[in-house]
Write an enzyme that holds these catalytic residues in place. Sequence first.
Site, PDB file in Angstrom:
ATOM      1  N   CYS A   1      14.153  13.537 -36.029  1.00 59.37           N
ATOM      2  CA  CYS A   1      14.622  14.178 -34.798  1.00 59.37           C
ATOM      3  C   CYS A   1      15.774  15.147 -35.031  1.00 59.37           C
ATOM      4  O   CYS A   1      16.708  14.860 -35.772  1.00 59.37           O
ATOM      5  CB  CYS A   1      15.093  13.133 -33.806  1.00 59.37           C
ATOM      6  SG  CYS A   1      13.865  11.914 -33.403  1.00 59.37           S
TER       7      CYS A   1
ATOM      8  N   GLU B   1       6.556   7.714 -59.343  1.00 56.14           N
ATOM      9  CA  GLU B   1       6.853   8.974 -58.654  1.00 56.14           C
ATOM     10  C   GLU B   1       5.576   9.821 -58.514  1.00 56.14           C
ATOM     11  O   GLU B   1       5.336  10.438 -57.478  1.00 56.14           O
ATOM     12  CB  GLU B   1       7.962   9.726 -59.414  1.00 56.14           C
ATOM     13  CG  GLU B   1       8.249  11.148 -58.948  1.00 56.14           C
ATOM     14  CD  GLU B   1       8.709  11.286 -57.506  1.00 56.14           C
ATOM     15  OE1 GLU B   1       8.948  10.272 -56.838  1.00 56.14           O
ATOM     16  OE2 GLU B   1       8.797  12.437 -57.039  1.00 56.14           O
TER      17      GLU B   1
ATOM     18  N   ASN C   1      18.776  10.763 -30.705  1.00 57.29           N
ATOM     19  CA  ASN C   1      18.250  10.474 -32.050  1.00 57.29           C
ATOM     20  C   ASN C   1      18.596   9.035 -32.393  1.00 57.29           C
ATOM     21  O   ASN C   1      19.686   8.575 -32.059  1.00 57.29           O
ATOM     22  CB  ASN C   1      18.917  11.365 -33.107  1.00 57.29           C
ATOM     23  CG  ASN C   1      18.379  12.777 -33.080  1.00 57.29           C
ATOM     24  OD1 ASN C   1      17.516  13.098 -32.259  1.00 57.29           O
ATOM     25  ND2 ASN C   1      18.891  13.615 -33.956  1.00 57.29           N
ATOM     26  N   GLY C   2      17.696   8.355 -33.117  1.00 61.68           N
ATOM     27  CA  GLY C   2      17.973   6.972 -33.514  1.00 61.68           C
ATOM     28  C   GLY C   2      17.126   6.008 -32.713  1.00 61.68           C
ATOM     29  O   GLY C   2      16.125   6.405 -32.096  1.00 61.68           O
TER      30      GLY C   2
ATOM     31  N   TRP D   1      10.608  12.907 -33.653  1.00 65.12           N
ATOM     32  CA  TRP D   1       9.733  12.234 -34.618  1.00 65.12           C
ATOM     33  C   TRP D   1       9.507  10.846 -34.039  1.00 65.12           C
ATOM     34  O   TRP D   1      10.429  10.044 -33.933  1.00 65.12           O
ATOM     35  CB  TRP D   1      10.418  12.164 -35.983  1.00 65.12           C
ATOM     36  CG  TRP D   1       9.569  11.609 -37.089  1.00 65.12           C
ATOM     37  CD1 TRP D   1       8.691  12.296 -37.865  1.00 65.12           C
ATOM     38  CD2 TRP D   1       9.522  10.261 -37.542  1.00 65.12           C
ATOM     39  NE1 TRP D   1       8.104  11.459 -38.784  1.00 65.12           N
ATOM     40  CE2 TRP D   1       8.597  10.200 -38.607  1.00 65.12           C
ATOM     41  CE3 TRP D   1      10.176   9.084 -37.170  1.00 65.12           C
ATOM     42  CZ2 TRP D   1       8.306   9.026 -39.300  1.00 65.12           C
ATOM     43  CZ3 TRP D   1       9.887   7.914 -37.850  1.00 65.12           C
ATOM     44  CH2 TRP D   1       8.960   7.894 -38.905  1.00 65.12           C
TER      45      TRP D   1
ATOM     46  N   ARG E   1      12.933  19.157 -41.088  1.00 64.07           N
ATOM     47  CA  ARG E   1      13.225  17.724 -41.106  1.00 64.07           C
ATOM     48  C   ARG E   1      12.007  16.884 -40.734  1.00 64.07           C
ATOM     49  O   ARG E   1      11.969  15.697 -41.034  1.00 64.07           O
ATOM     50  CB  ARG E   1      14.342  17.418 -40.109  1.00 64.07           C
ATOM     51  CG  ARG E   1      15.645  18.099 -40.449  1.00 64.07           C
ATOM     52  CD  ARG E   1      16.561  18.096 -39.246  1.00 64.07           C
ATOM     53  NE  ARG E   1      16.993  16.763 -38.896  1.00 64.07           N
ATOM     54  CZ  ARG E   1      18.172  16.252 -39.234  1.00 64.07           C
ATOM     55  NH1 ARG E   1      19.016  16.952 -39.919  1.00 64.07           N
ATOM     56  NH2 ARG E   1      18.510  15.024 -38.873  1.00 64.07           N
TER      57      ARG E   1
ATOM     58  N   LYS F   1      11.530  15.066 -43.483  1.00 66.65           N
ATOM     59  CA  LYS F   1      12.349  15.385 -44.653  1.00 66.65           C
ATOM     60  C   LYS F   1      13.650  14.596 -44.640  1.00 66.65           C
ATOM     61  O   LYS F   1      14.177  14.249 -45.681  1.00 66.65           O
ATOM     62  CB  LYS F   1      12.638  16.898 -44.650  1.00 66.65           C
ATOM     63  CG  LYS F   1      13.395  17.394 -45.867  1.00 66.65           C
ATOM     64  CD  LYS F   1      12.515  17.392 -47.099  1.00 66.65           C
ATOM     65  CE  LYS F   1      13.246  17.756 -48.366  1.00 66.65           C
ATOM     66  NZ  LYS F   1      12.536  17.245 -49.559  1.00 66.65           N
TER      67      LYS F   1
ATOM     68  N   GLU G   1       1.597  11.103 -50.714  1.00 64.56           N
ATOM     69  CA  GLU G   1       2.279  11.825 -49.630  1.00 64.56           C
ATOM     70  C   GLU G   1       1.532  13.076 -49.197  1.00 64.56           C
ATOM     71  O   GLU G   1       1.421  13.352 -48.010  1.00 64.56           O
ATOM     72  CB  GLU G   1       3.649  12.319 -50.118  1.00 64.56           C
ATOM     73  CG  GLU G   1       4.748  11.327 -50.058  1.00 64.56           C
ATOM     74  CD  GLU G   1       6.044  11.955 -50.530  1.00 64.56           C
ATOM     75  OE1 GLU G   1       6.989  11.924 -49.761  1.00 64.56           O
ATOM     76  OE2 GLU G   1       6.123  12.484 -51.662  1.00 64.56           O
TER      77      GLU G   1
ATOM     78  N   HIS H   1      -2.150  -8.064 -65.309  1.00 62.17           N
ATOM     79  CA  HIS H   1      -1.702  -9.158 -64.441  1.00 62.17           C
ATOM     80  C   HIS H   1      -2.197  -8.978 -63.005  1.00 62.17           C
ATOM     81  O   HIS H   1      -1.689  -9.627 -62.098  1.00 62.17           O
ATOM     82  CB  HIS H   1      -0.168  -9.253 -64.468  1.00 62.17           C
ATOM     83  CG  HIS H   1       0.369  -9.560 -65.832  1.00 62.17           C
ATOM     84  ND1 HIS H   1       0.184 -10.771 -66.446  1.00 62.17           N
ATOM     85  CD2 HIS H   1       1.036  -8.785 -66.726  1.00 62.17           C
ATOM     86  CE1 HIS H   1       0.738 -10.742 -67.653  1.00 62.17           C
ATOM     87  NE2 HIS H   1       1.253  -9.535 -67.850  1.00 62.17           N
TER      88      HIS H   1
ATOM     89  N   LYS I   1       3.974  11.088 -54.984  1.00 59.17           N
ATOM     90  CA  LYS I   1       3.677  12.503 -54.669  1.00 59.17           C
ATOM     91  C   LYS I   1       2.236  12.636 -54.213  1.00 59.17           C
ATOM     92  O   LYS I   1       1.945  13.293 -53.231  1.00 59.17           O
ATOM     93  CB  LYS I   1       3.885  13.422 -55.882  1.00 59.17           C
ATOM     94  CG  LYS I   1       5.271  13.772 -56.307  1.00 59.17           C
ATOM     95  CD  LYS I   1       6.099  14.545 -55.335  1.00 59.17           C
ATOM     96  CE  LYS I   1       6.805  13.640 -54.382  1.00 59.17           C
ATOM     97  NZ  LYS I   1       8.173  13.291 -54.629  1.00 59.17           N
TER      98      LYS I   1
HETATM   99  C1  F6R Z   1       9.344  11.761 -51.302  1.00 64.50           C
HETATM  100  C2  F6R Z   1      10.528  11.984 -50.520  1.00 64.50           C
HETATM  101  C3  F6R Z   1      11.178  10.816 -49.873  1.00 64.50           C
HETATM  102  C4  F6R Z   1      12.702  10.922 -50.008  1.00 64.50           C
HETATM  103  C5  F6R Z   1      13.398   9.787 -49.262  1.00 64.50           C
HETATM  104  C6  F6R Z   1      14.904   9.831 -49.433  1.00 64.50           C
HETATM  105  O1  F6R Z   1       8.824  12.937 -51.824  1.00 64.50           O
HETATM  106  O2  F6R Z   1      10.996  13.088 -50.401  1.00 64.50           O
HETATM  107  O3  F6R Z   1      10.720   9.628 -50.423  1.00 64.50           O
HETATM  108  O4  F6R Z   1      13.023  10.888 -51.361  1.00 64.50           O
HETATM  109  O5  F6R Z   1      13.088   9.855 -47.909  1.00 64.50           O
HETATM  110  O6  F6R Z   1      15.430  11.028 -48.962  1.00 64.50           O
HETATM  111  P1  F6R Z   1      16.854  11.513 -49.392  1.00 64.50           P
HETATM  112  O7  F6R Z   1      16.823  11.822 -50.845  1.00 64.50           O
HETATM  113  O8  F6R Z   1      17.126  12.710 -48.557  1.00 64.50           O
HETATM  114  O9  F6R Z   1      17.816  10.384 -49.112  1.00 64.50           O
END
Ligand code: F6R
Length: 611
Positions: free
Chosen positions: A2, A483, A98-99, A74, A27, A606, A490, A506, A487
């Site tokens: 948000c 990781e 927000n929240g 959001w 965001r 984001k 996502e 396992h 990726k």
């Molecule tokens: C994955 C991604 C998220 C962020 C996570 C933490 O590609 O971007 O998993 O890494 O939401 O975000 P920050 O780093 O902003 O605390």
Amino acid sequence: MCGIMGYVGKQSCAKMIYDGLKKLEYRGYDSAGIVVLGDTKLEVAKSVGKLFNLEAELGQLSPTAKMGMGHTRWATHGAPSVANAHPHTYDGFSIIHNGIIENYQALKISLLEAGTVFASETDSEVILHLLHREYAKDRSFDKAVSRVIPMLEGAFAFAAMTIEEPGVFYLVKNSSPLVIGCGVHENFFASDALALLPHTQEMIFLEDGQVVKITADEIELRDFSGKLLQAQRKILPKVDSAPEKNGFRHFMLKEIYEQPAVIRATLEKVFGASGAASLDESAIGLSALPFDTIKRIHIVGCGTAYLAGTLGRYFLEKWAQIPVSVDLASEFRYRSPYLDAGTLIIAMTQSGETLDTLASVKFAKQAGCPIYSICNVPFSAIPRGSEATFYMNAGPEVGVASTKAFVAMVLDLFLFTLAFGHKKGLISQAELEKQRSYLQRLPALVEQAIEQQSSIEQIALRYFEATNSLFIGRGNSCSIALEGALKLKEISYIHAEGYAGGELKHGPIALVDEHIPIIALAPKDSHYEKMLSNIEEVKARGGRVIGVGGKDDKRLAALCQDVLACPQIEQEDLQAILSVIPLQLFAYSIAVLRGTDIDQPRNLAKSVTVE
Ligand code: F6R
């Protein structure tokens, strides 16, 4: 997540608020709305989906209105819909929030019993009706706000306005971010300074437990008990215009290509332009920490930042011989970790705003821990709550899937480790010099990794229809496997799991058949032989293996159906930075073939500012 933007002053504001929301678009959101103070009533425009849908509704708002606020939502409580989009408005009152109001159900039940009719399914709407009810008691907006605050539980930031007191906003902050932009005969507010920088550089970052009355000429700051506070104003540096794709199809691809430059800038920051073999402790932030009393380290972060942190544990335990644990920030404070003044917290965060990470920092601070953060966004909440911060030199990261920030975090953790180990007397000057020369090779090697893009695209053509996938790696490559899986899931929505190669037998090996691609990280490091054995185990069960390793590695090529070629470096810690590049490009290429919304994947934000 948000976003909030508000204005009161001398300018027409509907389009200005819309432009502010555009700045917060990265965001992540699913609906949006704006309310302005019209001549006789509050006027509202709302829409679902992308912001350009809201732009089409702006005609409903008076072009002369000089007070208003907007919100990108959001969804947490209630699906994305016009009814659930903010601002919520009732009988001349309006709020944006927000929240999460954690006790909203109890509040809603009591309001319903008193005959209140709700127009949305949100938790936020209770704030609106509580304000309206409290205002009716003595017709004081100020008193209504102060009576409502103690009724609310949870992490929240909200803004309220009413036709009854034109020109007055109240802002309330408890955990979620809020910043005021100070102007001349005008004032602004937002959830993120980025939205305000086109208008002013003078900001007041609100702290938790603060309530502010804002008019065009006045900013009155109080704590929740009503005590007047002195506002701390900060002047922020001007930012360049909003990031552009610069000819790249997506921000994510642009950000992948920026990684060599990010590494160069960081190395220059800590070693200086001449590349001297001494680390600048103050650029790293080490000099501001109580070094002599640090006995253990807890690293906290979420998602990609957490995964970067898992590499930090490997680095710090090996080079600086200090016990390190790594926690998901969302779990950390719920497991009663052992914390004291000798425990350094390292908070990993691109945005500096992730609420789970911020909450962990606050929790650890209460236990007396010093806080060190590795962060990309200056003046964000987590650096503001830290003793020291190592700012990444990554520049704005717009793609929701983190790429260059991951690489920057891993590099920063490695540099912090070198500085820490050196200060502890465990890393000699000669060793530091050796490590520096490995580091100097990184940018060119990352460039070589990126040059593989077209061959990775060809390989992606054979796998983009998969529904499941498995990523495996050992040692540092285990973090990279996780990781890589994150990726892929996502941005392509393919189910992907990351596992330690040795763990396969396992449990996860039961998944292996000819349909599931298994991406196996096999750089030429100390785990290489064991990793080849793991690949053999998969092959013996009919698995399709995509190796990630050296271009000329014939043993790997013989075992795998495809190889994502990756430059090799003899320093295994730094290999992690190289190995992640083909996985970023692989996820990207698959997502392009599947036609997903790569920069703003469904359901993701984001900046995750709810718990
Ligand atoms: C994955 C991604 C998220 C962020 C996570 C933490 O590609 O971007 O998993 O890494 O939401 O975000 P920050 O780093 O902003 O605390």
